[in-house]
Design an enzyme around this catalytic site. Structure first.
Site, short mmCIF file in Angstrom:
data_model
loop_
_atom_site.label_atom_id
_atom_site.label_comp_id
_atom_site.label_asym_id
_atom_site.label_seq_id
_atom_site.Cartn_x
_atom_site.Cartn_y
_atom_site.Cartn_z
N LYS A 13 -7.56 -30.70 4.21
CA LYS A 13 -6.82 -30.57 2.95
C LYS A 13 -5.57 -29.69 3.15
O LYS A 13 -4.48 -30.05 2.74
CB LYS A 13 -7.71 -29.96 1.85
N ARG A 88 -13.20 -27.62 -8.06
CA ARG A 88 -14.30 -27.66 -7.11
C ARG A 88 -15.63 -27.91 -7.80
O ARG A 88 -16.67 -27.91 -7.18
CB ARG A 88 -14.36 -26.32 -6.39
N ARG A 127 -11.31 -23.43 14.77
CA ARG A 127 -10.07 -23.09 14.07
C ARG A 127 -9.70 -21.61 14.21
O ARG A 127 -10.55 -20.73 14.13
CB ARG A 127 -10.26 -23.41 12.58
N ARG A 160 -9.66 -15.33 13.06
CA ARG A 160 -10.54 -16.40 12.58
C ARG A 160 -11.00 -16.03 11.19
O ARG A 160 -11.17 -14.84 10.89
CB ARG A 160 -11.77 -16.55 13.48
N ARG A 172 -21.22 -23.56 2.91
CA ARG A 172 -20.03 -24.18 2.29
C ARG A 172 -20.21 -25.69 2.17
O ARG A 172 -19.83 -26.29 1.16
CB ARG A 172 -18.78 -23.84 3.12
P1 AP5 Z 1 -7.84 -27.68 7.45
O1 AP5 Z 1 -6.59 -28.43 7.11
O2 AP5 Z 1 -7.78 -26.19 7.49
O3 AP5 Z 1 -9.03 -28.18 6.51
P2 AP5 Z 1 -9.39 -27.80 5.01
O4 AP5 Z 1 -9.96 -29.02 4.39
O5 AP5 Z 1 -8.22 -27.16 4.34
O6 AP5 Z 1 -10.55 -26.77 5.30
P3 AP5 Z 1 -10.92 -25.37 4.66
O7 AP5 Z 1 -12.00 -24.82 5.54
O8 AP5 Z 1 -9.72 -24.50 4.45
O9 AP5 Z 1 -11.47 -25.84 3.29
P4 AP5 Z 1 -12.39 -25.11 2.33
O10 AP5 Z 1 -12.33 -26.01 1.16
O11 AP5 Z 1 -13.73 -24.79 2.84
O12 AP5 Z 1 -11.70 -23.67 2.20
P5 AP5 Z 1 -10.84 -22.98 1.05
O13 AP5 Z 1 -9.89 -22.06 1.71
O14 AP5 Z 1 -10.35 -23.95 0.04
O15 AP5 Z 1 -8.35 -28.24 8.86
C1 AP5 Z 1 -9.47 -27.66 9.51
C2 AP5 Z 1 -9.28 -27.71 11.04
O16 AP5 Z 1 -9.25 -29.08 11.47
C3 AP5 Z 1 -7.97 -27.10 11.54
O17 AP5 Z 1 -8.20 -26.47 12.76
C4 AP5 Z 1 -7.03 -28.31 11.71
O18 AP5 Z 1 -6.07 -28.10 12.72
C5 AP5 Z 1 -8.00 -29.40 12.09
N1 AP5 Z 1 -7.61 -30.72 11.54
C6 AP5 Z 1 -7.11 -30.99 10.31
N2 AP5 Z 1 -6.92 -32.31 10.15
C7 AP5 Z 1 -7.33 -32.89 11.31
C8 AP5 Z 1 -7.41 -34.26 11.75
N3 AP5 Z 1 -7.01 -35.28 10.98
N4 AP5 Z 1 -7.91 -34.50 13.00
C9 AP5 Z 1 -8.31 -33.46 13.78
N5 AP5 Z 1 -8.26 -32.15 13.41
C10 AP5 Z 1 -7.78 -31.87 12.20
O19 AP5 Z 1 -11.98 -22.12 0.27
C11 AP5 Z 1 -12.59 -21.00 0.90
C12 AP5 Z 1 -13.57 -20.36 -0.09
O20 AP5 Z 1 -12.85 -19.88 -1.26
C13 AP5 Z 1 -14.65 -21.28 -0.67
O21 AP5 Z 1 -15.76 -21.39 0.18
C14 AP5 Z 1 -14.98 -20.57 -2.00
O22 AP5 Z 1 -15.81 -19.45 -1.80
C15 AP5 Z 1 -13.62 -20.06 -2.45
N6 AP5 Z 1 -12.91 -21.01 -3.33
C16 AP5 Z 1 -11.74 -21.66 -3.08
N7 AP5 Z 1 -11.40 -22.45 -4.11
C17 AP5 Z 1 -12.38 -22.29 -5.05
C18 AP5 Z 1 -12.60 -22.88 -6.33
N8 AP5 Z 1 -11.74 -23.78 -6.85
N9 AP5 Z 1 -13.71 -22.50 -7.01
C19 AP5 Z 1 -14.58 -21.61 -6.52
N10 AP5 Z 1 -14.43 -21.03 -5.29
C20 AP5 Z 1 -13.33 -21.38 -4.56
#
Ligand code: AP5
Length: 232
Positions: A13, A88, A127, A160, A172
């Site tokens: 994402k 979410r 990552r 990290r 997660r």
């Molecule tokens: P990346 O692009 O970072 O993936 P992502 O989907 O953004 O993954 P996240 O881990 O950031 O998502 P998340 O939803 O768990 O975390 P968030 O920060 O929103 O890619 C991942 C890796 O893969 C990278 O190394 C990249 O290079 C590689 N990659 C990407 N695309 C690729 C491809 N096509 N092929 C190969 N490799 C690829 O949330 C974190 C925490 O915040 C949550 O757990 C929760 O506690 C809280 N939170 C956030 N939003 C809310 C909400 N709305 N409500 C409640 N809690 C929330």
């Protein structure tokens, strides 16, 4: 353009949101990044959210809505936005719909990035990011061009995410399955959901999203054009 990127942790994402932001000039709003900034700043929201995030759970809706209220204003309506990580759960989706309805606005598309569970775990486990500028890398999928040096700023310190530890990743993924996946039928029923193969390389995923957005926007532009001709 108002988009939502949906997908489990590690689906890409953030990667796609940044590419879309660079291509279309529409700002990415990542609730994960906003929350991590609050945690780093030691704010009231950060203090309440930190432990929940470290355990892989979802931060309470009330905190999320307070955080987003600062970002979703007139400028966001004018420029559009790419929501990465929000909504979410169903109550967040309904809150967003009410907010948009009250402003006579709507989401153009909800893009679901589909990725196998095993690939998600690999992506998250490898990552890391530059500690100075935040540029994102992966040990095998996207290493820096010169080992140990950030491509963007030449920084040599990397970090990290605390919630990328294996046991937290499992929590997660479980939170996604239980609370976020129900958004798929919710947006399908609104005819706004489009699925993209997130297993392809990032550039290919981006091309697929671009083609999809073109296909979604073309009929709207044609409708606007014929309306303008009728009004001449
Ligand atoms: P990346 O692009 O970072 O993936 P992502 O989907 O953004 O993954 P996240 O881990 O950031 O998502 P998340 O939803 O768990 O975390 P968030 O920060 O929103 O890619 C991942 C890796 O893969 C990278 O190394 C990249 O290079 C590689 N990659 C990407 N695309 C690729 C491809 N096509 N092929 C190969 N490799 C690829 O949330 C974190 C925490 O915040 C949550 O757990 C929760 O506690 C809280 N939170 C956030 N939003 C809310 C909400 N709305 N409500 C409640 N809690 C929330």
């Amino acid at each position: 353009m108002k988009l939502i990127l949906l997908g489990p942790p590690g689906a890409g994402k953030g990667t796609q949101a940044k590419l879309l932001e660079a291509e279309f000039g529409v700002p990415q709003i990542s609730t994960g990044d906003l929350l991590r900034q609050e945690v780093a700043a030691g704010s009231e929201i950060g203090k309440a959210a930190g432990a929940v995030m470290a355990a892989g759970g979802l931060v309470p809706d009330e905190l999320l809505l307070r955080l987003l209220a600062r970002r979703l204003g007139g400028a966001a309506l004018r420029l559009g936005f790419i929501l990465d990580g929000f909504p979410r759960n169903l109550s967040q989706a309904r809150a967003l719909d009410s907010w948009l309805d009250a402003r006579d606005a709507q989401i153009d598309a909800v893009l679901e990035l589909k990725v196998d569970d095993a690939a998600l775990v690999d992506r998250i486990a490898g990552r890391f990011a530059c500690a100075a500028c935040g540029a994102g890398y992966h040990e095998t999928l996207k290493p820096p061009r010169a080992a140990g040096h950030c491509d963007r700023c030449a920084g040599t310190r990397f970090t990290r995410r605390e919630d990328d530890r294996a046991e937290v990743v499992a929590a997660r993924l479980a939170a996604y399955a239980a609370q976020t996946a129900p958004l798929l039928p919710y947006y399908r029923a609104q005819a706004r959901l489009f699925s993209v193969d997130g297993m392809a390389p990032p550039d290919q995923v981006f091309q697929d999203i671009r083609m999809l957005l073109d296909a979604i926007r073309r009929p709207r532009l044609e409708r606007a054009d014929s309306k303008a001709r009728l009004e001449v």
